[in-house]
Each structure stands twice: as structure tokens, then as C-alpha cells.
Design a protein around this motif. Structure first.
Motif, short mmCIF file in Angstrom:
data_model
loop_
_atom_site.label_atom_id
_atom_site.label_comp_id
_atom_site.label_asym_id
_atom_site.label_seq_id
_atom_site.Cartn_x
_atom_site.Cartn_y
_atom_site.Cartn_z
N MET A 195 3.09 -3.31 38.24
CA MET A 195 1.84 -3.80 38.82
C MET A 195 1.39 -5.07 38.11
O MET A 195 1.55 -5.22 36.91
CB MET A 195 0.78 -2.72 38.72
CG MET A 195 -0.29 -2.88 39.74
SD MET A 195 -1.18 -1.37 40.13
CE MET A 195 -1.76 -0.81 38.58
N LYS A 196 0.87 -5.98 38.86
CA LYS A 196 0.42 -7.25 38.27
C LYS A 196 -0.76 -7.04 37.32
O LYS A 196 -1.55 -6.12 37.49
CB LYS A 196 -0.02 -8.19 39.39
CG LYS A 196 1.04 -9.15 39.83
CD LYS A 196 0.43 -9.97 40.94
CE LYS A 196 1.04 -11.34 41.06
NZ LYS A 196 0.50 -12.00 42.27
N ARG A 197 -0.87 -7.96 36.37
CA ARG A 197 -1.90 -7.81 35.36
C ARG A 197 -3.31 -7.77 35.96
O ARG A 197 -4.16 -7.01 35.54
CB ARG A 197 -1.80 -8.96 34.36
CG ARG A 197 -1.94 -8.46 32.93
CD ARG A 197 -2.01 -9.61 31.97
NE ARG A 197 -3.38 -9.73 31.51
CZ ARG A 197 -3.92 -10.89 31.15
NH1 ARG A 197 -3.21 -11.99 31.23
NH2 ARG A 197 -5.15 -10.91 30.70
N LYS A 198 -3.51 -8.62 36.99
CA LYS A 198 -4.88 -8.70 37.50
C LYS A 198 -5.32 -7.39 38.15
O LYS A 198 -6.49 -7.06 38.15
CB LYS A 198 -5.02 -9.87 38.49
CG LYS A 198 -4.25 -9.75 39.78
CD LYS A 198 -4.62 -10.94 40.67
CE LYS A 198 -3.96 -10.82 42.03
NZ LYS A 198 -4.25 -11.96 42.89
N PHE A 199 -4.34 -6.64 38.68
CA PHE A 199 -4.72 -5.36 39.29
C PHE A 199 -5.02 -4.31 38.23
O PHE A 199 -5.91 -3.48 38.40
CB PHE A 199 -3.62 -4.88 40.23
CG PHE A 199 -3.46 -5.76 41.44
CD1 PHE A 199 -4.52 -5.94 42.32
CD2 PHE A 199 -2.28 -6.44 41.67
CE1 PHE A 199 -4.40 -6.78 43.41
CE2 PHE A 199 -2.15 -7.28 42.76
CZ PHE A 199 -3.20 -7.45 43.64
N GLU A 252 -6.24 -5.05 35.31
CA GLU A 252 -7.55 -5.45 34.80
C GLU A 252 -8.66 -4.95 35.75
O GLU A 252 -9.67 -4.41 35.32
CB GLU A 252 -7.60 -6.96 34.70
CG GLU A 252 -8.67 -7.48 33.77
CD GLU A 252 -8.66 -9.00 33.72
OE1 GLU A 252 -7.57 -9.60 33.66
OE2 GLU A 252 -9.76 -9.58 33.74
N THR A 274 -8.83 -11.04 42.73
CA THR A 274 -9.34 -9.67 42.90
C THR A 274 -10.85 -9.72 42.78
O THR A 274 -11.43 -10.74 42.42
CB THR A 274 -8.79 -8.74 41.81
OG1 THR A 274 -9.22 -9.24 40.55
CG2 THR A 274 -7.27 -8.67 41.86
N GLN A 326 -11.81 -10.54 39.25
CA GLN A 326 -11.61 -11.96 38.95
C GLN A 326 -12.72 -12.80 39.57
O GLN A 326 -13.23 -13.74 38.96
CB GLN A 326 -10.24 -12.41 39.47
CG GLN A 326 -9.11 -11.99 38.56
CD GLN A 326 -7.76 -12.39 39.12
OE1 GLN A 326 -7.51 -12.22 40.31
NE2 GLN A 326 -6.89 -12.91 38.27
#
Lengths: 282, 299
Positions: free
Chosen positions: A1-5, A7, B193, B196
Motif C-alpha cells: 500500500m502506498k505511504r499516503k494511504f 498515513e 488523499t 493530504q
């Protein structure tokens, strides 16, 4: 999973946690006070005055504090409304929207709203001494009125600001002067007056630091404005610092009464806002 | 004739209301000047620096050091903001950026209740829940000598943090609402997101407002009296750890007010304490309100 998800998930979790923390605090405050106070609350405490040896645990109640609080709250709210409704009317009907005075006045009410009640108390007390007054019911009423006027003005003004100017103009075009539009304006902001009143009653009844100096304390119900009077918050505060468990019990019982009143007020305020308000507030 | 009377009435009512408005404006000035004049005697006897930095408080021996009280206030306020800020921020973000409006309808009354509970009740809660918790669990484990009465900086900070929470959350909600949805949507459309978007758009855009809100919350915390008084321990010594007692300025005023009348300098000292509070709160409030007003206007 990507980091932004990842986070995203972590922070979403933290947010829910923070809501849970606040919920926990609310429940903890109410339940701890009720759990300790309700078992020791008796009818006698609410309906009788302190008897002999009250502060070493003998019989009696805190009716003096309940009545004292009602006197102070009733009179100061009335005084506050008489003072603040004209100010709100003036700010919104007489002054133009970009008025300098309006800006400064609103800023001043924000500042007054922020000033701690202990400062009001200390200031009020020196003024009273200056005029040769002692701690008294009158002093308490004045200090509490000063304390709630900014609250009343701010919360009524918040709604009055959104009041459609067309209504005023319609009224002017029928030949009304500015002061004669007061009926129209009052009807429009009536729910706001009600909420503001409940809000300030809540603040007034809970204030302890302000009345500590201005109203003093007494074991009987005051019969004149110049006598000292007890108040509920101070009754809780003083009895709690006593070493005897019987006296402390009464403090907890008084705390239940105070919490109950405040809960009713805050639920009632929310009810009025959501039910009768034509202008949206929050 | 009738219409002239009506116009006269209109103008007279205006004058009267103007007087009311100006009177309440003047209250700020009168309060400041009054407190200053009352605290003048002690400022003549001791220098400002001496009062603020000396650490002995013995009114009967003419020693008025405010340092312990100032430190007590700073510690307690610092802890309160440290606890309340992240919780309030996350909660406001959740309510404004994530939650359905139905959730808001259930959460707002909770904040109302929290905001409406009197200070003395928070004090009772503190003595019933927080103080025993610290005395039984934290004290034995973390304090230097293994015991703590529970009446500490930490207890005051926790109680105070709950008291400023509703103020912070409602200020944050207000400023987050001032960010236009177009900005949020552009960010989301670029593949950001929600978090973000919150972090890079909403928080960045409202940074001055957030700072102003924190300053406002600090000034609220500075003046809180009775709740803190009930759990702080009232020991006139600058605290060195979270598990020591402290004695903030409002508690000092509240505890000593009755007895100071016999000694003029003592009264001046307490008035000076009230003046410090007034002055700091005034400056903080003016600054942050001006910032918040400008933000509301931009919207």
C-alpha cells in the motif's frame, strides 16, 4: 500500500480516538459527580437552611446557596438583557456595517468575554470598596451582570448580523423610523435572545471566582440587597475543603444539583436553537 | 408635528444606545486603569523586575516575589495546551473534513455540555478522578521520592485541558469552515488523499487562525481559577516537575483576597497579580481576535 494511504489511515484512527477521548471526558465528568453525589443527596439538603454546627457535620441543607444563586442569576440576567439588547440593536440597526465604532465595540466585547471572572471579581470588589460598599447581594449581581453582558451581546449579535437588511428596508419604506423597527428586529432574533439568555444563565450560575469577593457568603437567605449571600458553586467549594466526611457529602450533593441545572440549561439552549431558529447557527 | 416627535424619539433612542455601547467599551479601559492604580503602591516600593523574578512570598515581611506563581501558571497552562491542542485539532478536522453532518449533530451538544459545566464541577471531577489517579498510579512510579499527593501540576493541567477543549474545537471548526470547498476539491482532484488535502490545503490556509485560536485558548487557561485552585496543591514554590504542587496566579488572588485588607501593600500586591492577568489576557485577546476577524472577512 502506498505511504499516503497508510498515513491516511493512521490519522483517521487518531481522529476517531480523539473524539472518543472527548466523549470519555464528558461522561467521566458527569458520571463521577453523579455517582459520588446522588447517593448522599437528600430532600432535606435541598429544602433546609444550614442548622447549628453545620460545618462540623450537623444537620441542615444548602437552600441558602440555591436561593442565593437564583437571586443573583435572575437579577443579573435581567440587568444584562436590559443593557445588551439596546447595544445589539444599535450595532446592527443604527450603525452601518463598515462602521469603525461597530468594529471597535465588537472587538471590545470579544476582549471583555475573554477576561477571567477572577479579574472581574477583584476589580468589582475594589470599585465597591471605593464606593463604601461591602460584599453583598447587590455587588454579586453587578459583577455577574458585567460578566455576562459580553456573552449576551456577542451571541445575540452573531445572529443579528445575519438578519436580512431587506426586512429593515421594507419597514423603513412604510415610513417607520429606525427605533420603530425594533419590533420587527426583536421578533426575528427572538430565538437568539432565548439561547443567549440560557447561555448566560449557565455562565452566571456556575461562576465562583467573581462572586467570591463580590457576594461573600452567608448561612441565611438574604433579605436585602446589602446582605451577603451564598451561592451554589461556593457552597460546593467551601464544603469540599472541610475535613468532615458529612460536610464533604453535602458538597457532592450540591455539585449534583448544580450539574443538573447546567445540563438542563445546555440541552434547552440547543433545543431552542435547532427548533425555533430561522437563521442557521452552526 | 407628530413626525417631528417621532424623529426626535428615534434620535434620542440612538443617543441612549450609543451611550450604552460606549459605556461598555469604556469598561475595558476603566478596568485596566483601575487595576493599575490599585497596584501602583507596590510598584513604587519594588521594581517590576524584582517583583517578577523574586521567589519569596512573605507578605507580612514585605517580601512579594511572584516568580513561583508565574511559573505555576506557565506550567499548568503549558500542560493544558499540550494536551488539548492535538485532541481539539484532530476532532475538529474529523468533524469538518471527514464526518457526516449527522455525526456533527450528535457531537455539538457534547461540546455544549463541556463548555457549560461550571468550573467548580471540573474541580470536583479533578479531586474525584484525576487526583486519586495521579496519587495511586503515577506518583509511586514516576515522582522523585515515590509519593505524590495527587494535587499537582499534572492534575491542574489535565483538568484545565478539558475545560479549554470546547473553546478550541469550536474555534477550529469556525476557521476550517472558512476554507472554500473549491480548494479542497482541486486538491482531491489531483489525487491527494483527504488527509493530504487537510494537511497541505486546509491547515496551511488556516495557519494564522490556528495560531490565534491557540493564543485565545491560552488566555482562557491563564485566568481559570476555581477548578485549578481545587487540584493544584497551593504551594508557593516554583514546580520542577509535573508531579509537584504549584500555585498559579488566579489561585493566589482567590485564596488571599479576604485577609489582605488589613495591609495596604498586600492588597496592592494582589491587585498587581490581577493586573498582570488582565494585561496578558487583553494583549492575547486583541491580537488573536484581530487575526480571526480578518480571516472571517476574507471568506
Amino acid at each position: 500500500m502506498k505511504r499516503k494511504f497508510i498515513e491516511e489511515r493512521i490519522f483517521r484512527g487518531l481522529m476517531l480516538f480523539s473524539v472518543a477521548v472527548v466523549l470519555f471526558f464528558v461522561l467521566s465528568v458527569i458520571f463521577s459527580v453523579f455517582k459520588r453525589g446522588i447517593p448522599v443527596l437528600t430532600w432535606e439538603m435541598i429544602t433546609s437552611l444550614p442548622g447549628g454546627g453545620f460545618y462540623i457535620g450537623k444537620e441542615g441543607g444548602f437552600l441558602n446557596a440555591i436561593v442565593g444563586s437564583l437571586y443573583i442569576v435572575g437579577a443579573s440576567t435581567l440587568l444584562g438583557l436590559v443593557f445588551s439588547i439596546p447595544v445589539v440593536f444599535y450595532l446592527n440597526v443604527y450603525l452601518r456595517q463598515d462602521s469603525k465604532l461597530g468594529y471597535v465595540a465588537r472587538l471590545a466585547f470579544d476582549v471583555l468575554f475573554g477576561i477571567p471572572s477572577i479579574v472581574y471579581g477583584a476589580f468589582g470588589f475594589t470599585v465597591m470598596i471605593f464606593f463604601g460598599l461591602r460584599a453583598s447581594l447587590l455587588g454579586g449581581i453587578i459583577v455577574v451582570a458585567l460578566l455576562i453582558i459580553p456573552i449576551l451581546i456577542r451571541s445575540m449579535d452573531e445572529v443579528a448580523k445575519t438578519f436580512p437588511k431587506e426586512i429593515l428596508e421594507a419597514s423603513y419604506s412604510l415610513g417607520a423610523t429606525r427605533i420603530e423597527t425594533i419590533g420587527v428586529v426583536m421578533r426575528q432574533i427572538a430565538p437568539a435572545i432565548a439561547t443567549a439568555t440560557l447561555l448566560s444563565i449557565g455562565r452566571a450560575i456556575g461562576d465562583a471566582a467573581g462572586v467570591m469577593f463580590a457576594a461573600g457568603f452567608s448561612d441565611s437567605i438574604p433579605t436585602s440587597l446589602s446582605q451577603q449571600t451564598a451561592t451554589l458553586p461556593l457552597s460546593v467549594f467551601f464544603q469540599l475543603s472541610a475535613p468532615q466526611i458529612e460536610v464533604q457529602n453535602r458538597a457532592y450533593a450540591a455539585a449534583v444539583v448544580l450539574t443538573f441545572i447546567v445540563l438542563i440549561l445546555s440541552i434547552g439552549g440547543r433545543f431552542i436553537t435547532s427548533r425555533f431558529s430561522k437563521n442557521k447557527v452552526l | 408635528m407628530k413626525s417631528r416627535y417621532r424623529l426626535f424619539k428615534d434620535r434620542m433612542a440612538g443617543r441612549l444606545m450609543l451611550v450604552f455601547t460606549v459605556l461598555s467599551l469604556l469598561l475595558v479601559v476603566v478596568m485596566g486603569v483601575g487595576l493599575y492604580l490599585k497596584s501602583a503602591p507596590i510598584l513604587q516600593e519594588h521594581s517590576l523586575w524584582e517583583l517578577l523574578s523574586a521567589s519569596h512570598w512573605k507578605p507580612l515581611r514585605n517580601q512579594f516575589g511572584f516568580f513561583p506563581f508565574i511559573m505555576g501558571t506557565l506550567w499548568v497552562t503549558g500542560i493544558a495546551v499540550l494536551i488539548a491542542l492535538p485532541v481539539a485539532m484532530l476532532m475538529a478536522i474529523y468533524l469538518m473534513e471527514y464526518a457526516h453532518s449527522a455525526v456533527r449533530r450528535y457531537v455539538y451538544p457534547l461540546l455544549d455540555i463541556l463548555a457549560g459545566i461550571p468550573s467548580v464541577i471540573y474541580g470536583v471531577w479533578g479531586t474525584l478522578v484525576i487526583v486519586p489517579f495521579i496519587a495511586d498510579y503515577l506518583g509511586p512510579r514516576f515522582s522523585a521520592n515515590g509519593i505524590s499527593s495527587g494535587y499537582t501540576v499534572l492534575a491542574s493541567g489535565i483538568v484545565l485541558s478539558v475545560m479549554i477543549l470546547p473553546l478550541l474545537v469550536s474555534l477550529f471548526i469556525e476557521i476550517f469552515a472558512s476554507v472554500s470547498n473549491d480548494l479542497r476539491e482541486s486538491s482531491l482532484a489531483l489525487g491527494a488523499t483527504r488527509w493530504q488535502t487537510t494537511k497541505f490545503v486546509v491547515l496551511l490556509k488556516t495557519a494564522p487562525g490556528i495560531l490565534a485560536s491557540v493564543v485565545l485558548a491560552i488566555s482562557r487557561a491563564l485566568g481559570e481559577t476555581v477548578a485549578v485552585l481545587m487540584v493544584c496543591g497551593n504551594l508557593p514554590k516554583a514546580p520542577r516537575s509535573l508531579l509537584e504542587a504549584c500555585y498559579p496566579i488566579p489561585a493566589l488572588i482567590a485564596n488571599n483576597y479576604g485577609e489582605m485588607l488589613s495591609q495596604p501593600l498586600y492588597e496592592a500586591a494582589l491587585m498587581f497579580a490581577a493586573f498582570i492577568l488582565f494585561f496578558v489576557v487583553l494583549v492575547f485577546n486583541l491580537g488573536s481576535r484581530v487575526v480571526l476577524r480578518r480571516m472571517a472577512k476574507d471568506k
